[in-house]
Design an enzyme around this catalytic site. Structure first.
Site, PDB file in Angstrom:
ATOM      1  CE  LYS A 125      -1.891   1.598   3.996  1.00  0.00           C
ATOM      2  NZ  LYS A 125      -1.617   3.012   4.232  1.00  0.00           N
ATOM      3  CG  ASN A 126       2.298   2.742   3.606  1.00  0.00           C
ATOM      4  OD1 ASN A 126       1.124   3.059   3.393  1.00  0.00           O
ATOM      5  ND2 ASN A 126       2.766   2.509   4.822  1.00  0.00           N
ATOM      6  CB  CYS A 176      -4.657  11.401  11.724  1.00  0.00           C
ATOM      7  SG  CYS A 176      -4.337   9.720  11.321  1.00  0.00           S
ATOM      8  NE  ARG A 233      -0.223  10.000  10.243  1.00  0.00           N
ATOM      9  CZ  ARG A 233      -0.488   8.929   9.503  1.00  0.00           C
ATOM     10  NH1 ARG A 233      -1.640   8.772   8.934  1.00  0.00           N
ATOM     11  NH2 ARG A 233       0.424   8.004   9.302  1.00  0.00           N
ATOM     12  CG  ASP A 265       1.964   1.056   9.624  1.00  0.00           C
ATOM     13  OD1 ASP A 265       1.449   1.886  10.388  1.00  0.00           O
ATOM     14  OD2 ASP A 265       2.307   1.327   8.456  1.00  0.00           O
ATOM     15  NE  ARG A 295      -7.270   4.307   5.147  1.00  0.00           N
ATOM     16  CZ  ARG A 295      -6.409   4.551   6.125  1.00  0.00           C
ATOM     17  NH1 ARG A 295      -6.820   4.647   7.357  1.00  0.00           N
ATOM     18  NH2 ARG A 295      -5.124   4.716   5.868  1.00  0.00           N
TER      19      ARG A 295
HETATM   20  C1  UD1 Z   1       4.051   6.527   6.868  1.00  0.00           C
HETATM   21  C2  UD1 Z   1       3.123   5.395   6.516  1.00  0.00           C
HETATM   22  C3  UD1 Z   1       2.423   4.865   7.759  1.00  0.00           C
HETATM   23  C4  UD1 Z   1       3.449   4.494   8.822  1.00  0.00           C
HETATM   24  C5  UD1 Z   1       4.411   5.650   9.079  1.00  0.00           C
HETATM   25  C6  UD1 Z   1       5.537   5.294  10.023  1.00  0.00           C
HETATM   26  C7  UD1 Z   1       2.477   5.952   4.256  1.00  0.00           C
HETATM   27  C8  UD1 Z   1       1.400   6.363   3.322  1.00  0.00           C
HETATM   28  N1  UD1 Z   1       2.155   5.876   5.546  1.00  0.00           N
HETATM   29  O1  UD1 Z   1       3.246   7.583   7.376  1.00  0.00           O
HETATM   30  O2  UD1 Z   1       1.669   3.708   7.392  1.00  0.00           O
HETATM   31  O3  UD1 Z   1       2.788   4.202  10.041  1.00  0.00           O
HETATM   32  O4  UD1 Z   1       5.016   6.083   7.843  1.00  0.00           O
HETATM   33  O5  UD1 Z   1       6.225   4.184   9.556  1.00  0.00           O
HETATM   34  O6  UD1 Z   1       3.578   5.655   3.838  1.00  0.00           O
HETATM   35  N2  UD1 Z   1       6.365  13.914  11.896  1.00  0.00           N
HETATM   36  C9  UD1 Z   1       6.638  15.200  12.328  1.00  0.00           C
HETATM   37  N3  UD1 Z   1       6.708  16.188  11.375  1.00  0.00           N
HETATM   38  C10 UD1 Z   1       6.547  15.940  10.045  1.00  0.00           C
HETATM   39  C11 UD1 Z   1       6.289  14.619   9.632  1.00  0.00           C
HETATM   40  C12 UD1 Z   1       6.197  13.621  10.584  1.00  0.00           C
HETATM   41  O7  UD1 Z   1       6.776  15.470  13.510  1.00  0.00           O
HETATM   42  O8  UD1 Z   1       6.641  16.877   9.236  1.00  0.00           O
HETATM   43  C13 UD1 Z   1       6.249  12.831  12.910  1.00  0.00           C
HETATM   44  C14 UD1 Z   1       4.836  12.232  12.968  1.00  0.00           C
HETATM   45  O9  UD1 Z   1       3.990  12.996  13.785  1.00  0.00           O
HETATM   46  C15 UD1 Z   1       5.091  10.862  13.523  1.00  0.00           C
HETATM   47  C16 UD1 Z   1       6.475  10.523  12.971  1.00  0.00           C
HETATM   48  O10 UD1 Z   1       7.040  11.746  12.512  1.00  0.00           O
HETATM   49  O11 UD1 Z   1       5.167  10.934  14.930  1.00  0.00           O
HETATM   50  C17 UD1 Z   1       6.447   9.516  11.832  1.00  0.00           C
HETATM   51  O12 UD1 Z   1       5.651  10.001  10.807  1.00  0.00           O
HETATM   52  P1  UD1 Z   1       5.981   9.699   9.279  1.00  0.00           P
HETATM   53  O13 UD1 Z   1       7.148   8.791   9.169  1.00  0.00           O
HETATM   54  O14 UD1 Z   1       6.031  10.994   8.557  1.00  0.00           O
HETATM   55  O15 UD1 Z   1       4.687   8.890   8.835  1.00  0.00           O
HETATM   56  P2  UD1 Z   1       3.876   9.053   7.503  1.00  0.00           P
HETATM   57  O16 UD1 Z   1       4.783   9.306   6.356  1.00  0.00           O
HETATM   58  O17 UD1 Z   1       2.734   9.959   7.719  1.00  0.00           O
END
Ligand code: UD1
Length: 416
Positions: A23-24, A119, A124, A307, A399
């Protein structure tokens, strides 16, 4: 689409299951495809609600995108500029729509991307994405719930991520590919989906090195050429079926997997007493004589994936002894606890940790899928529970899991 899943527990899972595309990886590759000239064909994209939303977003933005008869996805952006705003009504359904920030900036130097709303699994933020695209020369304003980003003085740059965010790393990789000069992303995410994105971009003519390590180096190119690419198998879907096999007391061959991607999950399954064998056909998981206790800390890859945390909680609920599960990535990932406790689990929360006192049996109950992986965990618990479980709001599960009812039924589960 069905709203409830009904599961009659107590049936050991047996047989084989073929894992779908990730998916990701599918979501980010769909976004990245708009940067290429010509028709991209993606194989192995799972047909799940999240990818269908991504397809709808692109249709609204003016991209010719459709599923072909052989199951592949064709994406053919027009030669002229497309609508650079992701529609709010669709974007709010899918956090990954924020990946159009990097893809649109890379494609045509302008992106208007809806800020993600609240979320289910935690706040996020987008601060790392924004810091990064600014460093690559974009001017960014945040107004009325949208990020307005425009390329002003594009120039390669060195960006240090405070946390190895998957989404931020992906957005910056996409933008940097089309930004003149050299860019370096430090403390980059190392997930297999990042490596898949790099391989895909390179197959189109990008110059990305180091994906899968902390430091990704990118030389900007002026154009990317479309082609055909098959995405990697879904390690989280695979892990979910592996835990389902272990909790149900069965034995399952999980086919179409890349074993190295599954090592953090395999290590924990072995620790709790499951028998795991790698074969040429895939990974065989056989339940042990009992489920042993284990402690888990979620971490960015190659740590234990957030996950898979909810599914593991369901398994540890039936362990012999007390386990501690610490969530380090998303703060709200423990909403599942109340639902599992309704099924007889004994789980207490202490801040970012769940203390799981193993119990001998779970029983069926009416429960609610609060998010995608929580839903998967409820299915896992229900497979081992005595009696019938009704999982409401199963839409969350669709999803992310392709044909889950068919796949589990084939393994002998009583699910409808
Ligand atoms: C992706 C995956 C999700 C998985 C996650 C962590 C997709 C579509 N989704 O989500 O399934 O659970 O990686 O492996 O690929 N953060 C910040 N600032 C930012 C961005 C992130 O503080 O600008 C923090 C988030 O709040 C969270 C952590 O970083 O605590 C990890 O988030 P991130 O790795 O960005 O997850 P996603 O890319 O949203």
């Amino acid at each position: 689409m069905q709203d409830h899943l009904i599961i009659e527990g107590g049936q050991p899972l047996r047989g084989s299951v073929k894992i779908s595309g990730a998916k990701n990886a599918g979501l980010v590759l769909i976004a990245a495809s708009i940067m290429a000239e010509g028709e991209t064909i993606l194989d192995n994209v799972p047909r799940i609600c999240d990818t269908e939303v991504m397809v709808e977003i692109l249709l609204e933005m003016g991209v010719d995108i459709h599923w072909k008869e052989d199951g592949s996805l064709s994406i053919c952006p027009p030669g002229h500029e497309i609508d650079c705003q992701t529609p709010y009504e669709l974007s709010k359904k899918l956090r990954a729509s924020n990946l159009f920030l990097g893809a649109l900036l890379g494609r045509q130097g302008e992106a208007i991307v809806s800020l993600p709303g609240g979320c289910d699994i935690g706040t996020r933020p987008m601060d790392l994405h924004i810091k990064g695209v600014r460093a690559l020369g974009a001017h960014v304003d945040i107004e009325h719930g949208y990020i307005y980003a425009k390329r002003r003085e594009p120039c390669g740059s060195r960006i240090y991520l405070d946390f190895p965010s998957v989404g931020a790393t992906e957005n910056l990789m996409m933008m940097a590919c089309k930004t003149p000069g050299s860019s370096i992303i430090e403390n980059a995410a190392k997930e297999p989906e990042i490596v898949d994105l790099a391989n895909f971009l390179n197959s189109m003519g990008a110059k990305v090195r180091g994906a899968g390590t902390d430091i990704i180096k990118i030389e900007g190119v002026s154009a990317l050429k479309a082609g055909r690419y098959a995405i990697i198998p879904d390690r989280i879907e695979a892990g979910t079926y592996m835990i389902a096999a272990a909790i149900s007391g069965g034995e399952v061959l999980v086919e179409n997997v890349i074993p190295t991607h599954l090592h953090p999950i395999i290590a924990k399954l072995q620790e709790v007493g499951a028998i795991v064998r790698e074969t040429d056909q895939g990974i065989i998981v056989e339940a042990g004589s009992k489920i042993l206790r284990a402690d888990i800390k979620t971490m960015p890859y190659p740590g234990f994936p957030t996950d898979m945390q909810s599914q593991m909680l369901a398994l540890l609920a039936l362990a012999d002894g007390t386990s501690v599960v610490v969530e380090n990535v998303f703060e709200n990932r423990f909403q599942i606890v109340d639902e599992l406790n309704r099924m007889g689990a004994k789980i207490k929360l202490e801040g970012h940790a769940a203390v799981v006192e193993g119990t001998r049996s779970l029983y069926g109950a009416r429960v609610k899928a609060t998010d995608l992986r929580a839903g998967a965990a409820l299915i896992i618990a229900a497979l081992a529970a005595q009696g019938e479980t009704v999982i409401e709001e199963a839409i969350h599960i669709f999803r992310g899991y392709e044909n889950i009812i068919e796949k589990l039924s084939k393994l002998g589960a009583r699910i409808k």
